[in-house]
Design a protein around this motif. Structure first.
Motif, mmCIF file in Angstrom:
data_model
loop_
_atom_site.group_PDB
_atom_site.id
_atom_site.type_symbol
_atom_site.label_atom_id
_atom_site.label_comp_id
_atom_site.label_asym_id
_atom_site.label_seq_id
_atom_site.Cartn_x
_atom_site.Cartn_y
_atom_site.Cartn_z
ATOM 1 N N THR A 46 0.828 -1.207 0.000
ATOM 2 C CA THR A 46 0.000 0.000 0.000
ATOM 3 C C THR A 46 0.862 1.256 0.000
ATOM 4 O O THR A 46 0.556 2.236 -0.693
ATOM 5 C CB THR A 46 -0.929 0.007 1.224
ATOM 6 O OG1 THR A 46 -1.758 -1.151 1.195
ATOM 7 C CG2 THR A 46 -1.798 1.254 1.242
ATOM 8 N N VAL A 56 2.096 1.635 -3.646
ATOM 9 C CA VAL A 56 1.031 1.931 -4.609
ATOM 10 C C VAL A 56 0.459 3.324 -4.402
ATOM 11 O O VAL A 56 0.163 4.049 -5.359
ATOM 12 C CB VAL A 56 -0.080 0.863 -4.516
ATOM 13 C CG1 VAL A 56 -1.277 1.259 -5.387
ATOM 14 C CG2 VAL A 56 0.451 -0.505 -4.943
ATOM 15 N N GLU A 57 0.320 3.728 -3.140
ATOM 16 C CA GLU A 57 -0.254 5.040 -2.839
ATOM 17 C C GLU A 57 0.769 6.170 -2.942
ATOM 18 O O GLU A 57 0.423 7.343 -2.740
ATOM 19 C CB GLU A 57 -0.861 5.034 -1.432
ATOM 20 C CG GLU A 57 -2.018 4.067 -1.264
ATOM 21 C CD GLU A 57 -3.195 4.415 -2.167
ATOM 22 O OE1 GLU A 57 -3.433 5.629 -2.405
ATOM 23 O OE2 GLU A 57 -3.860 3.481 -2.655
ATOM 24 N N PHE A 107 3.281 6.763 -0.994
ATOM 25 C CA PHE A 107 3.743 7.262 0.290
ATOM 26 C C PHE A 107 5.252 7.100 0.435
ATOM 27 O O PHE A 107 5.921 7.887 1.092
ATOM 28 C CB PHE A 107 3.029 6.523 1.421
ATOM 29 C CG PHE A 107 3.366 7.029 2.797
ATOM 30 C CD1 PHE A 107 2.882 8.249 3.237
ATOM 31 C CD2 PHE A 107 4.184 6.289 3.643
ATOM 32 C CE1 PHE A 107 3.190 8.721 4.504
ATOM 33 C CE2 PHE A 107 4.509 6.747 4.908
ATOM 34 C CZ PHE A 107 4.007 7.977 5.335
#
Length: 620
Positions: A426, A429-430, A432
Motif C-alpha cells: 500500500t 502503490v499510494e 507514500f
C-alpha cells in the motif's frame, strides 16, 4: 552463503601473529559495516517522515547513495572474512582431500589476484571522481569513491592472511597454475585479438566456466574473466572495470537488498515469522504441498515492491523456510521452488525491469503493468501443479487438519504480522514511499510489533549479529552484481550484441522461428547479463525486428522479461540463483539437479505464453 568445501585439509593452524592480525582486521570492519546498515535505515526513514510533514530533505537520497557504496564494499569484506561469498563446490566436493585442499587455495588465490590486479585502478578511479561534486551536499565525489580502494585493500589483506594459513605445497601449486595461464594468455593475445567474437568464448565460457567449476567465488570469477579479456584483447584500462562495478552496485534501487535482508531477520527474530507460519500452517498445512502454495502466493504478493528479485526473496524465504524445513522439505527442493518463484513473478507490477524496457523501447508502461499480471499467474499455476506432484517425495511430515478454533486463534495472533506485506504494498502503490524506502517502514513496523505486541523475543544481544549478517549477505550479493555489470559492459563493447541481432533477423521459420530464437536468446542474456543490462543492450536492437514480423511489442516485452527471468535463475551462470542460495542459506549444489525440473516447467509455461498472445494482451 559460502558453499565452501571443508577448510581443515587446506589450512594450517594459524600462528599467534596471524590470529592477532585476523582478529584486528575483523574488528576494524565489524563495527563500521553494521553502523552503515543502521545509518541507511535512519536516513531513508527520516526522509519519508520529513516529506510527509511537507519538509523534504533534499540531500537524504544523496547521502544514502554515498553510504550505500561504503556498505557494499565493507559488506563484501565481511563476506570474505566469514566465507560467505557464493561459490560452486559440487565438483570440488567430489575430489580427494588433497584435491579439495588445492581448490580451497585456488579460490582464495583467485580472489587475491583479482583484488591485486584492480587495486591501482581503484585509486585512479577515486582520483577521477575527485573532480565531481555532489549536487545537494556539495561534497567531492572522492568521498563516495574512496569506498572502492578502502574495500579492496581490506579485502586484499583478508585474503592475504587466509593465504598465509595454507600449506606451502598448495600455495606454490596455485601460483604456478596462475603463472602458466597468464603466460599462455600473453602469448596468445595477438591471436585472440584477431578472433573477433570467438575470443569471447575463450574468456566468458572457457576461463569463466573453469573458474566457477573449480570453486572460485562467482563474483571474482566474473571479475577475473573480464579483466583477462580487457588486458589480452583490448587496450581498455582496468579503471573501466571499477567504474562499471561502481555503477552496478550503486543503483539506489538495490538499497532495498540490505534493508529487506534486515527486515527478514527482524521478522524472524521478533517472532512474527513464527506466528505467521503458525496461522498459514493451520490453514493450509494439512493440504498436500500447502506450504509450497504459501511460498508461491507470498512471492506474487511481494514481487516488484522492492524492484529487486533478491530483495523479494529476502522478504519471503527467512519467514517460510524454517517451518518448511521442519516439515521435511529438502534443501534442494526449497531452493528450487524459491528460485523458480522468483523467475515466475518477474512481470508483476511495479517491476523495475518493465520500467526499464519501457524506457528504452518506448512501449507504454501502463500497458506493460496491465499485461504482466496474467502471465505471472499462469506460471504460478504451473509451479503449483508441479509442487503438488513433487510433494511427498522427500518423506514430508503429514499434518492433520487443524480445528476451526485453532485457525481462528492463530489468525488473531498473527493478524498484526500478516498486515506487514499489505502495509508495504500500500505504501508503494499510494506513493507514500518509494520502492527503496518502503522497507524502512516495514522495519519500523516490525520493531514496534516486536517491542509492544510480540514481546520477549527480540533482545539487545541479537542486534549486532543481525546487522553484521545483513552487511555480509548484502555485500556478497552486491559484489556479484557489480562484477556482472562489468562483464556485461565488456560484452557490449565487443560488438557481440550487434552481430547477434543481425543473425537473429535472418533466422528461418519467420515469426515462429524468431520467437523461439528470441526466447532462447533472452534466457542466455538473462543468465549472463542480468535483466536490466540485457534489456538496455538488446531491447533497442531486437524490438524493431519483432515489429517487422508483426509481433505485438507489449507481448514481446512480456516474453523477453520472463525468458530473462529463467536465465537469471538458471545455474551455473544465473546471478539470482546464487542470490537465492545466499538468502535461503542453501549450498548451490543442493539444488543443481532439482532446479531443472522447475525451470523446465516454467519453460513450457513460457512457450504457452509466447504462442498465445492473448495471455499478455487480452486485457489491454
Amino acid at each position: 552463503m559460502s558453499a565452501a568445501a571443508p577448510a581443515a585439509p587446506a589450512e594450517t593452524a594459524p600462528s599467534d601473529w596471524l590470529g592477532r592480525a585476523e582478529r584486528a582486521l575483523r574488528a576494524a570492519i565489524a563495527l563500521p559495516a553494521p553502523i552503515l546498515v543502521v545509518a541507511e535505515v535512519l536516513i531513508l526513514f527520516v526522509g519519508i517522515a520529513a516529506r510527509t510533514f511537507g519538509r523534504p530533505i533534499i540531500w537524504s537520497d544523496e547521502l544514502a547513495a554515498i553510504l550505500f557504496l561504503w556498505l557494499a564494499m565493507l559488506g563484501s569484506v565481511v563476506a570474505i572474512q566469514r566465507g560467505e561469498h557464493m561459490r560452486l563446490t559440487f565438483l570440488v566436493g567430489k575430489l580427494s582431500p588433497r584435491g579439495q585442499a588445492w581448490c580451497e587455495t585456488l579460490a582464495v588465490g583467485a580472489m587475491f589476484l583479482f583484488l591485486f590486479l584492480m587495486l591501482h585502478a581503484t585509486y585512479d578511479y577515486t582520483e577521477d571522481q575527485s573532480f565531481v561534486e555532489t549536487p545537494a551536499l556539495g561534497w567531492s565525489g572522492s568521498v563516495r569513491a574512496l569506498a572502492m580502494p578502502v574495500g579492496f585493500v581490506a579485502a586484499l589483506l583478508s585474503c592475504g592472511l587466509r593465504l598465509a594459513r595454507f600449506g606451502v605445497r598448495d600455495f606454490l601449486g596455485v601460483g604456478l597454475a596462475f603463472g602458466v595461464v597468464a603466460a599462455l594468455l600473453a602469448l596468445a593475445a595477438p591471436t585472440l585479438a584477431g578472433m573477433g567474437d570467438w575470443a569471447l568464448a575463450v574468456f566468458f565460457v572457457g576461463l569463466l566456466g573453469i573458474g566457477i567449476l573449480s570453486g572460485v567465488p562467482i563474483a571474482f570469477a566474473f571479475g577475473l574473466a573480464t579483466a583477462a579479456y580487457l588486458l589480452c584483447v583490448t587496450s581498455t584500462p582496468l579503471t573501466i572495470v571499477i567504474g562499471r562495478m561502481d555503477e552496478g552496485m550503486s543503483s539506489l534501487i538495490l538499497l532495498a537488498v540490505p534493508l529487506f535482508v534486515l527486515l527478514g531477520q527482524l521478522v524472524d527474530a521478533t517472532g512474527m515469522a513464527r506466528v505467521m507460519v503458525a496461522f498459514l500452517a493451520a490453514l493450509l498445512g494439512h493440504v498436500k504441498a500447502g506450504m509450497s502454495y504459501v511460498l508461491l502466493g507470498a512471492m506474487l504478493l511481494v514481487s516488484g515492491i522492492s524492484g529487486s528479485k533478491t530483495a523479494d526473496m529476502a522478504a519471503v524465504a527467512p519467514v517460510l523456510f524454517p517451518e518448511m524445513r521442519r516439515r521435511g522439505m529438502k534443501e534442494g527442493e526449497l531452493l528450487s521452488l524459491l528460485a523458480a518463484s522468483g523467475a515466475m513473478s518477474e512481470t508483476i507490477p511495479p517491476s523495475i525491469v518493465l520500467i526499464a524496457i519501457a524506457s528504452v523501447t518506448g512501449v507504454s508502461i501502463a500497458a506493460l503493468f496491465t499485461a504482466g499480471i496474467l502471465p505471472a499467474l499462469v506460471l504460478a499455476l504451473v509451479l503449483a501443479v508441479l509442487a503438488r506432484w513433487r510433494a511427498g517425495r522427500d518423506n514430508a511430515i503429514t499434518v492433520p487438519r487443524a480445528p476451526a478454533a485453532v485457525v481462528g486463534r492463530t489468525l488473531l495472533v498473527a493478524l498484526p504480522a500478516l498486515l506487514l506485506p499489505f502495509l508495504i504494498r500500500t505504501a508503494v502503490v499510494e506513493g507514500f514511499a518509494t520502492a527503496t524506502e518502503v522497507s524502512t517502514i516495514g522495519i519500523a513496523y516490525t520493531v514496534v510489533l516486536g517491542l509492544l505486541v510480540y514481546r520477549g523475543n527480540l533482545t539487545a544481544g541479537m542486534i549486532l549479529p543481525m546487522l553484521a549478517r545483513t552487511a555480509s549477505l548484502s555485500g556478497a550479493i552486491l559484489f556479484i552484481v557489480g562484477a556482472a555489470s562489468a562483464m556485461s559492459w565488456a560484452l557490449t563493447q565487443s560488438g557481440f550484441s550487434q552481430d547477434l541481432a543481425q543473425a537473429m533477423a535472418g533466422v528461418p521459420g519467420g515469426r515462429v522461428g524468431f520467437l523461439l530464437v528470441s526466447v532462447v536468446a533472452f534466457i542466455v542474456f538473462g543468465s549472463l547479463l542480468e535483466g536490466i543490462p540485457a534489456i538496455v543492450l538488446f531491447g533497442p536492437l531486437l524490438f524493431p525486428i519483432a515489429h517487422q514480423f508483426g509481433i505485438d511489442e507489449v507481448h514481446f516485452s512480456i516474453v523477453a522479461v520472463l525468458a530473462m527471468g529463467l536465465g537469471l535463475f538458471a545455474p551455473p551462470f544465473g546471478l539470482c540463483y546464487y542470490a537465492a542460495c545466499i538468502i535461503g542459506q542453501v549450498p548451490p549444489e543442493a539444488g543443481m539437479r532439482r532446479i531443472w525440473i522447475y525451470l523446465g516447467a516454467l519453460f513450457l509455461g513460457l512457450l504457452v505464453i509466447t504462442f498465445v498472445p492473448w495471455i499478455s494482451i487480452g486485457f489491454l
